[in-house]
Scaffold this motif. Structure first.
Motif, mmCIF file in Angstrom:
data_model
loop_
_atom_site.group_PDB
_atom_site.id
_atom_site.type_symbol
_atom_site.label_atom_id
_atom_site.label_comp_id
_atom_site.label_asym_id
_atom_site.label_seq_id
_atom_site.Cartn_x
_atom_site.Cartn_y
_atom_site.Cartn_z
ATOM 1 N N SER A 163 0.847 -1.185 0.000
ATOM 2 C CA SER A 163 0.000 0.000 0.000
ATOM 3 C C SER A 163 0.886 1.239 0.000
ATOM 4 O O SER A 163 2.111 1.140 -0.143
ATOM 5 C CB SER A 163 -0.929 -0.008 1.227
ATOM 6 N N LEU A 164 0.261 2.386 0.161
ATOM 7 C CA LEU A 164 0.991 3.651 0.234
ATOM 8 C C LEU A 164 0.845 4.250 1.625
ATOM 9 O O LEU A 164 -0.250 4.270 2.188
ATOM 10 C CB LEU A 164 0.458 4.651 -0.792
ATOM 11 N N ALA A 165 1.948 4.749 2.152
ATOM 12 C CA ALA A 165 1.934 5.459 3.432
ATOM 13 C C ALA A 165 2.251 6.921 3.181
ATOM 14 O O ALA A 165 3.057 7.248 2.297
ATOM 15 C CB ALA A 165 2.963 4.866 4.393
ATOM 16 N N THR A 185 -5.246 -0.986 -0.696
ATOM 17 C CA THR A 185 -4.304 -2.089 -0.533
ATOM 18 C C THR A 185 -4.284 -2.920 -1.810
ATOM 19 O O THR A 185 -5.332 -3.267 -2.351
ATOM 20 C CB THR A 185 -4.703 -2.983 0.656
ATOM 21 N N LEU A 186 -3.084 -3.242 -2.263
ATOM 22 C CA LEU A 186 -2.903 -4.091 -3.436
ATOM 23 C C LEU A 186 -2.473 -5.481 -2.970
ATOM 24 O O LEU A 186 -1.521 -5.612 -2.203
ATOM 25 C CB LEU A 186 -1.832 -3.501 -4.358
ATOM 26 N N THR A 187 -3.177 -6.495 -3.428
ATOM 27 C CA THR A 187 -2.845 -7.886 -3.123
ATOM 28 C C THR A 187 -2.346 -8.555 -4.394
ATOM 29 O O THR A 187 -3.015 -8.486 -5.428
ATOM 30 C CB THR A 187 -4.065 -8.637 -2.577
ATOM 31 N N VAL A 188 -1.191 -9.207 -4.299
ATOM 32 C CA VAL A 188 -0.590 -9.849 -5.465
ATOM 33 C C VAL A 188 -0.207 -11.281 -5.116
ATOM 34 O O VAL A 188 0.378 -11.537 -4.066
ATOM 35 C CB VAL A 188 0.666 -9.087 -5.938
ATOM 36 N N ALA A 189 -0.569 -12.221 -5.986
ATOM 37 C CA ALA A 189 -0.056 -13.587 -5.926
ATOM 38 C C ALA A 189 0.802 -13.791 -7.170
ATOM 39 O O ALA A 189 0.362 -13.477 -8.281
ATOM 40 C CB ALA A 189 -1.190 -14.600 -5.890
ATOM 41 N N ALA A 190 2.024 -14.279 -6.979
ATOM 42 C CA ALA A 190 2.972 -14.346 -8.101
ATOM 43 C C ALA A 190 3.864 -15.565 -7.975
ATOM 44 O O ALA A 190 3.964 -16.192 -6.914
ATOM 45 C CB ALA A 190 3.819 -13.076 -8.152
ATOM 46 N N LEU A 199 -2.477 -13.358 -9.804
ATOM 47 C CA LEU A 199 -3.647 -12.640 -9.295
ATOM 48 C C LEU A 199 -3.211 -11.271 -8.804
ATOM 49 O O LEU A 199 -2.168 -11.139 -8.148
ATOM 50 C CB LEU A 199 -4.328 -13.411 -8.162
ATOM 51 N N MET A 200 -4.007 -10.258 -9.121
ATOM 52 C CA MET A 200 -3.766 -8.913 -8.619
ATOM 53 C C MET A 200 -5.113 -8.284 -8.310
ATOM 54 O O MET A 200 -5.990 -8.238 -9.169
ATOM 55 C CB MET A 200 -2.988 -8.069 -9.631
ATOM 56 N N GLU A 201 -5.281 -7.806 -7.081
ATOM 57 C CA GLU A 201 -6.564 -7.255 -6.659
ATOM 58 C C GLU A 201 -6.321 -6.003 -5.828
ATOM 59 O O GLU A 201 -5.424 -5.964 -4.985
ATOM 60 C CB GLU A 201 -7.356 -8.288 -5.858
ATOM 61 N N MET A 202 -7.128 -4.973 -6.063
ATOM 62 C CA MET A 202 -7.028 -3.723 -5.316
ATOM 63 C C MET A 202 -8.285 -3.517 -4.480
ATOM 64 O O MET A 202 -9.398 -3.742 -4.963
ATOM 65 C CB MET A 202 -6.848 -2.539 -6.267
ATOM 66 N N SER A 203 -8.107 -3.107 -3.224
ATOM 67 C CA SER A 203 -9.267 -2.796 -2.392
ATOM 68 C C SER A 203 -9.957 -1.532 -2.897
ATOM 69 O O SER A 203 -11.178 -1.388 -2.765
ATOM 70 C CB SER A 203 -8.847 -2.621 -0.932
ATOM 71 N N GLN A 204 -9.188 -0.597 -3.441
ATOM 72 C CA GLN A 204 -9.685 0.602 -4.111
ATOM 73 C C GLN A 204 -8.714 0.919 -5.241
ATOM 74 O O GLN A 204 -7.623 0.382 -5.295
ATOM 75 C CB GLN A 204 -9.759 1.792 -3.151
#
Length: 251
Positions: A163-165, A185-190, A199-204
């Motif tokens: 994510s970004l802080a 939040t970015l979720t990545v499976a690689a 897989l790549m998924e963003m909460s927003q």
């Protein structure tokens, strides 16, 4: 709590004392159960997951069997005591179904299903305690359970969040508190060795200027996690011996 709060202090530390590029502590163990063909326990920070693998075995419903590949059945669930949200249904809800499908997507990318026609592999993951990064912890635990079961895989599949802080600093492995107080939040499976994203998924949505650096941070996390999992596997093999089919995996 308000969102987008400053998540990194002036001295570069996050709310839990980590720096932006640090993973939460990962502890894992293979072979925690004797009944399944393979099993694993993984802690990623305070998120705790059990994974169990059964198979390959004969497909229960022969009409669904595939003549050229195994069926991979994945089931995600959360223990009733895993979260403080008492009204939430821990099993069988839409979120659980979605996570089961995402877990299947990640595992299908690495399991050599062509070696087991007319067969089925069942993967069960149970979240014992949830504190952010649930899906990555499940993927990482399932990878270890597959290896413990001796099921040949092309390479490790690992998952991580980023994510970004403070609006512009990418940070790794997001805790629940950071998910609540921070931004998307970015979720990545690689696959860390080949660099393939499964897989790549963003909460927003992320601003386009920020997406690439957050993605690179998540991929670096997947590579770091792969090293930790690989060390756990090597210690397990040293202590209990080689699992069937382990020589067919990529180290």
């Amino acid at each position: 709590m308000s969102r987008n709060k400053e998540l990194i202090s002036k001295i570069g530390l996050r709310l839990d004392g980590r720096r932006a590029n640090e993973l939460r502590r990962i502890r894992c163990k293979l072979g925690v159960f004797t009944e399944p063909d393979g099993s694993a326990y993984l802690e990623q920070g305070l998120t705790k997951v059990l994974a169990a693998v059964y198979g390959p075995h004969q497909v229960r419903n022969r009409s669904k069997a595939q003549h050229d590949a195994a069926i991979v059945n994945c089931q995600f669930s959360m223990a009733v005591f895993s979260t403080n949200e008492r009204k939430r249904r821990p099993r069988g809800d839409r979120k659980s179904t979605e996570l089961s499908m995402h877990l299947q997507q990640a595992l299908l990318a690495v399991i050599k299903i062509e070696l087991y026609p007319w067969s089925q592999i069942d993967v069960y993951v149970e979240v014992l305690h949830a504190d952010g990064g649930i899906y990555p912890a499940c993927v990482n635990a399932a990878t270890l359970a597959l290896i413990d079961a001796g099921i040949p895989i092309k390479e490790y599949v690992c998952a991580c969040t980023a994510s970004l802080a403070n609006n512009d600093i990418p940070m790794l492995d997001i805790s629940h508190q950071e998910e609540v107080m921070g931004g998307p939040t970015l979720t990545v499976a690689a696959l860390p060795i080949s660099g393939k994203i499964v897989l790549m998924e963003m909460s927003q949505r992320f601003h386009l200027d920020h997406l690439q650096k957050v993605l690179e941070k998540a991929l670096q996390g997947c590579r770091d996690i792969k090293q930790i999992l690989d060390e756990a596997v090597r210690l397990h093999v040293r202590d209990v011996g080689c699992s069937t089919g382990w020589a067919n995996t990529t180290s």
